[in-house]
Design a protein around this motif. Sequence first.
Motif, mmCIF file in Angstrom:
data_model
loop_
_atom_site.group_PDB
_atom_site.id
_atom_site.type_symbol
_atom_site.label_atom_id
_atom_site.label_comp_id
_atom_site.label_asym_id
_atom_site.label_seq_id
_atom_site.Cartn_x
_atom_site.Cartn_y
_atom_site.Cartn_z
ATOM 1 N N SER A 268 0.834 -1.208 0.000
ATOM 2 C CA SER A 268 0.000 0.000 0.000
ATOM 3 C C SER A 268 0.864 1.253 0.000
ATOM 4 C CB SER A 268 -0.923 0.009 1.217
ATOM 5 O OG SER A 268 -1.816 -1.081 1.192
ATOM 6 N N GLY A 269 1.935 1.248 0.792
ATOM 7 C CA GLY A 269 2.826 2.398 0.828
ATOM 8 C C GLY A 269 3.462 2.668 -0.521
ATOM 9 N N LYS A 270 3.808 1.598 -1.230
ATOM 10 C CA LYS A 270 4.389 1.763 -2.566
ATOM 11 C C LYS A 270 3.378 2.380 -3.525
ATOM 12 C CE LYS A 270 6.892 -0.807 -6.130
ATOM 13 N NZ LYS A 270 8.025 0.141 -6.119
ATOM 14 N N LEU A 271 2.127 1.951 -3.418
ATOM 15 C CA LEU A 271 1.076 2.526 -4.254
ATOM 16 C C LEU A 271 0.788 3.983 -3.887
ATOM 17 C CD1 LEU A 271 -1.496 -0.400 -4.556
ATOM 18 C CD2 LEU A 271 -0.339 0.745 -6.457
ATOM 19 N N LEU A 272 0.705 4.264 -2.589
ATOM 20 C CA LEU A 272 0.412 5.624 -2.139
ATOM 21 C C LEU A 272 1.480 6.613 -2.611
ATOM 22 C CD1 LEU A 272 -0.764 4.904 1.522
ATOM 23 C CD2 LEU A 272 -2.203 5.473 -0.438
ATOM 24 N N LYS A 273 2.707 6.157 -2.644
ATOM 25 C CA LYS A 273 3.812 7.024 -3.053
ATOM 26 C C LYS A 273 3.654 7.497 -4.493
ATOM 27 C CE LYS A 273 8.839 6.961 -3.652
ATOM 28 N NZ LYS A 273 10.064 6.121 -3.540
ATOM 29 N N THR A 274 3.030 6.678 -5.336
ATOM 30 C CA THR A 274 2.945 7.015 -6.762
ATOM 31 C C THR A 274 2.027 8.195 -7.052
ATOM 32 O OG1 THR A 274 1.115 5.453 -7.137
ATOM 33 C CG2 THR A 274 3.352 4.596 -7.378
ATOM 34 N N VAL A 275 1.117 8.517 -6.133
ATOM 35 C CA VAL A 275 0.164 9.601 -6.402
ATOM 36 C C VAL A 275 0.523 10.893 -5.683
ATOM 37 C CG1 VAL A 275 -1.711 7.972 -6.824
ATOM 38 C CG2 VAL A 275 -1.414 8.908 -4.530
ATOM 39 N N LEU A 283 8.223 10.833 0.503
ATOM 40 C CA LEU A 283 9.073 10.184 1.493
ATOM 41 C C LEU A 283 8.231 9.592 2.624
ATOM 42 C CD1 LEU A 283 12.027 12.742 1.738
ATOM 43 C CD2 LEU A 283 12.033 10.509 0.629
ATOM 44 N N GLY A 284 7.165 10.304 3.012
ATOM 45 C CA GLY A 284 6.289 9.800 4.063
ATOM 46 C C GLY A 284 5.596 8.512 3.659
ATOM 47 N N CYS A 285 5.076 8.475 2.433
ATOM 48 C CA CYS A 285 4.414 7.253 1.956
ATOM 49 C C CYS A 285 5.415 6.123 1.794
ATOM 50 C CB CYS A 285 3.715 7.531 0.631
ATOM 51 S SG CYS A 285 2.283 8.637 0.767
ATOM 52 N N SER A 286 6.634 6.466 1.413
ATOM 53 C CA SER A 286 7.686 5.450 1.342
ATOM 54 C C SER A 286 7.942 4.831 2.710
ATOM 55 C CB SER A 286 8.974 6.080 0.800
ATOM 56 O OG SER A 286 10.060 5.173 0.914
ATOM 57 N N THR A 287 7.922 5.668 3.743
ATOM 58 C CA THR A 287 8.120 5.149 5.101
ATOM 59 C C THR A 287 6.999 4.197 5.499
ATOM 60 O OG1 THR A 287 9.371 7.086 5.829
ATOM 61 C CG2 THR A 287 8.261 5.820 7.541
ATOM 62 N N VAL A 288 5.765 4.514 5.110
ATOM 63 C CA VAL A 288 4.637 3.617 5.390
ATOM 64 C C VAL A 288 4.924 2.232 4.818
ATOM 65 C CG1 VAL A 288 2.196 3.177 4.934
ATOM 66 C CG2 VAL A 288 2.955 5.486 5.511
ATOM 67 N N GLY A 289 5.401 2.202 3.574
ATOM 68 C CA GLY A 289 5.714 0.931 2.938
ATOM 69 C C GLY A 289 6.887 0.226 3.592
ATOM 70 N N GLN A 290 7.940 0.976 3.923
ATOM 71 C CA GLN A 290 9.128 0.368 4.515
ATOM 72 C C GLN A 290 8.859 -0.188 5.907
ATOM 73 O OE1 GLN A 290 12.009 -0.258 3.055
ATOM 74 N NE2 GLN A 290 11.310 0.657 1.142
ATOM 75 N N MET A 291 8.031 0.504 6.673
ATOM 76 C CA MET A 291 7.678 -0.020 7.998
ATOM 77 C C MET A 291 6.811 -1.278 7.880
ATOM 78 S SD MET A 291 9.267 1.744 10.260
ATOM 79 C CE MET A 291 10.586 1.654 9.013
ATOM 80 N N GLY A 292 5.955 -1.314 6.849
ATOM 81 C CA GLY A 292 5.204 -2.536 6.597
ATOM 82 C C GLY A 292 6.131 -3.683 6.258
ATOM 83 N N PHE A 293 7.153 -3.397 5.482
ATOM 84 C CA PHE A 293 8.150 -4.409 5.130
ATOM 85 C C PHE A 293 8.856 -4.921 6.385
ATOM 86 C CE2 PHE A 293 12.058 -5.876 2.939
ATOM 87 C CZ PHE A 293 11.464 -6.637 1.940
ATOM 88 N N MET A 294 9.171 -4.008 7.301
ATOM 89 C CA MET A 294 9.816 -4.389 8.556
ATOM 90 C C MET A 294 8.912 -5.303 9.380
ATOM 91 S SD MET A 294 10.857 -1.879 11.730
ATOM 92 C CE MET A 294 9.116 -1.513 12.019
ATOM 93 N N ILE A 295 7.636 -4.938 9.518
ATOM 94 C CA ILE A 295 6.703 -5.761 10.285
ATOM 95 C C ILE A 295 6.491 -7.103 9.606
ATOM 96 C CG2 ILE A 295 4.329 -5.916 11.135
ATOM 97 C CD1 ILE A 295 6.038 -3.924 12.658
ATOM 98 N N MET A 296 6.481 -7.130 8.284
ATOM 99 C CA MET A 296 6.354 -8.386 7.548
ATOM 100 C C MET A 296 7.514 -9.325 7.878
ATOM 101 S SD MET A 296 6.284 -8.944 3.411
ATOM 102 C CE MET A 296 6.238 -10.592 2.698
ATOM 103 N N GLN A 297 8.718 -8.787 7.925
ATOM 104 C CA GLN A 297 9.882 -9.610 8.267
ATOM 105 C C GLN A 297 9.756 -10.173 9.680
ATOM 106 O OE1 GLN A 297 12.739 -6.476 7.290
ATOM 107 N NE2 GLN A 297 13.612 -7.786 5.711
ATOM 108 N N ALA A 298 9.284 -9.354 10.606
ATOM 109 C CA ALA A 298 9.079 -9.838 11.970
ATOM 110 C C ALA A 298 8.011 -10.925 11.993
ATOM 111 C CB ALA A 298 8.687 -8.683 12.891
ATOM 112 N N GLY A 299 6.930 -10.737 11.213
ATOM 113 C CA GLY A 299 5.874 -11.729 11.165
ATOM 114 C C GLY A 299 6.332 -13.053 10.587
ATOM 115 N N LEU A 300 7.331 -13.010 9.724
ATOM 116 C CA LEU A 300 7.886 -14.236 9.166
ATOM 117 C C LEU A 300 8.908 -14.877 10.098
ATOM 118 C CD1 LEU A 300 8.350 -13.079 5.454
ATOM 119 C CD2 LEU A 300 6.687 -14.742 6.317
ATOM 120 N N GLY A 301 9.184 -14.214 11.222
ATOM 121 C CA GLY A 301 10.105 -14.762 12.204
ATOM 122 C C GLY A 301 11.532 -14.278 12.074
#
Length: 495
Positions: A268-275, A283-301
């Motif tokens: 979603s952050g990657k999509l939001l950044k495009t508009v 940069l703010g929307c990029s952070t939304v995406g990057q933090m999601g990526f971080m949480i995804m990595q934690a969720g995968l262990g």
Amino acid sequence: MTGQTQTTTVGQLPTPDGEDSRVAATLTRLVWVLCVASIGVLALRLRGGGPWELDGLVAVDGLTAVMWVTVTFVSGIVHSYSRRYMAGNRTIDRFFGRVFAFTLIVMVLVAADALALFVAAWLAMGLVMADLIGHVDGWPQARAAAALSRRYFLASTAALAVALGTLWWHTGATTVSGVASALGEASGTVVLFVATALVLAAMIQSALVPFHTWLVSSMTAPTPASALMHAGFVNAGGVLLVRFAPVVTVDSAFMLAVAVVGATSALSGKLLKTVRTDVKGKLGCSTVGQMGFMIMQAGLGFFGAAVTHLILHGFYKGYQFLSSGSQVAHESPKSTTATSSAGPLGAVVVAATALAGGVLFAALTGKGTKLDSGLVLTLLVVLTVLHAARDLVTRSALPTSVRYGAVPLVALPAIGIYAAVYGTIEGLLGGLPGVGATAELTVAHGLIAAAFVATYLAIERGAYKHSQRLYVVLLNATQPPSETQLTATEEYNEY
């Protein structure tokens, strides 16, 4: 909208003497002293030994040491940058006091062992950041943005307090280090409730979708405060999940749900950044995406990967915000762009570089060499290299030899550095409970990976551009409340 990129001119009200503030100079020196001391602590931690504890109040372990170095280094850069940025501002002392206080609070947070101290530091961190967002008293929009952010941060603190209060009530645990051994006293339902509240607190603090509104509303903050926010504050969600890994890893189905939440925000952050059309908004929307990526990595262990990601992203995003002023330009749209199709040869170079990057990462870290969830992490590395390589190859302004030849020469050493940092971080986290085990590869992991790849490739190919309805939805999702928006040039010039 574009006016939000001009916050680098905030608050130029001259002081009576126009001289550099003694408070600013003193606090800048102090934070660099803290950085040097933190590097010394990290060096000692790398030599081994158990954590240093103080009566169940604080515990300096590997995570504490590496986060201390990260926080103080970024803060030192922000302090040094701000001495010129805030020069002549009547509120310079107050600004530096808040930035330095924020630094100390985060240092306490990452070292806190007592649950009550952890919650108190979490609350104080949010309140100080809200004050930094609303630093310019004369802007009603800044005050509105601060009030909005404060409500979000209080909600995050409430979720954290409920989680840790419930944990204490049912297990008697009063310290972070004692949580793992005390979990047996609580029922599965209680643990799942606590884990859900912890993830909710992390999502709000890290501005994951749908809690990203406070972040896109914060553009009224002075640019150094934005750098500190995106390089440090939003990373607290990752630190929270690592600290309470024994709780969030109890149920494998819950971990998969966390991975889905993270992947959704990453895409979603990657999509939001495009508009977005403004620099800081992108940069703010990029952070939304990057933090999601971080949480995804934690969720995968992969908690080590999550910490590595938040550190490297923090350095990169801090630089991006501090240099955002140089990217602002008032110019008419052009009919041509600086990008083009990669072409057959470019596609081969991009694909080969991405695959080579994945193989190199697997060889250096051991992830992806077995039939476990490490394959998913390696796949994420391949996608990251694919995106970076494609971005470089399609820059038609560069000579062909540079576009094709420099891609592997830049990408592969970068993967080597990333793998080295990841290995070091993983070693530092080795003694923490709940962060060492690699999850078994399941059908659910495969489905998550397939959905992530399919959506990622659709975004890369621009498939979303064919839907006007989607464009409107994305544009609306990036718009902060109207009372927090600055749109007229006069509003900037006045302050």
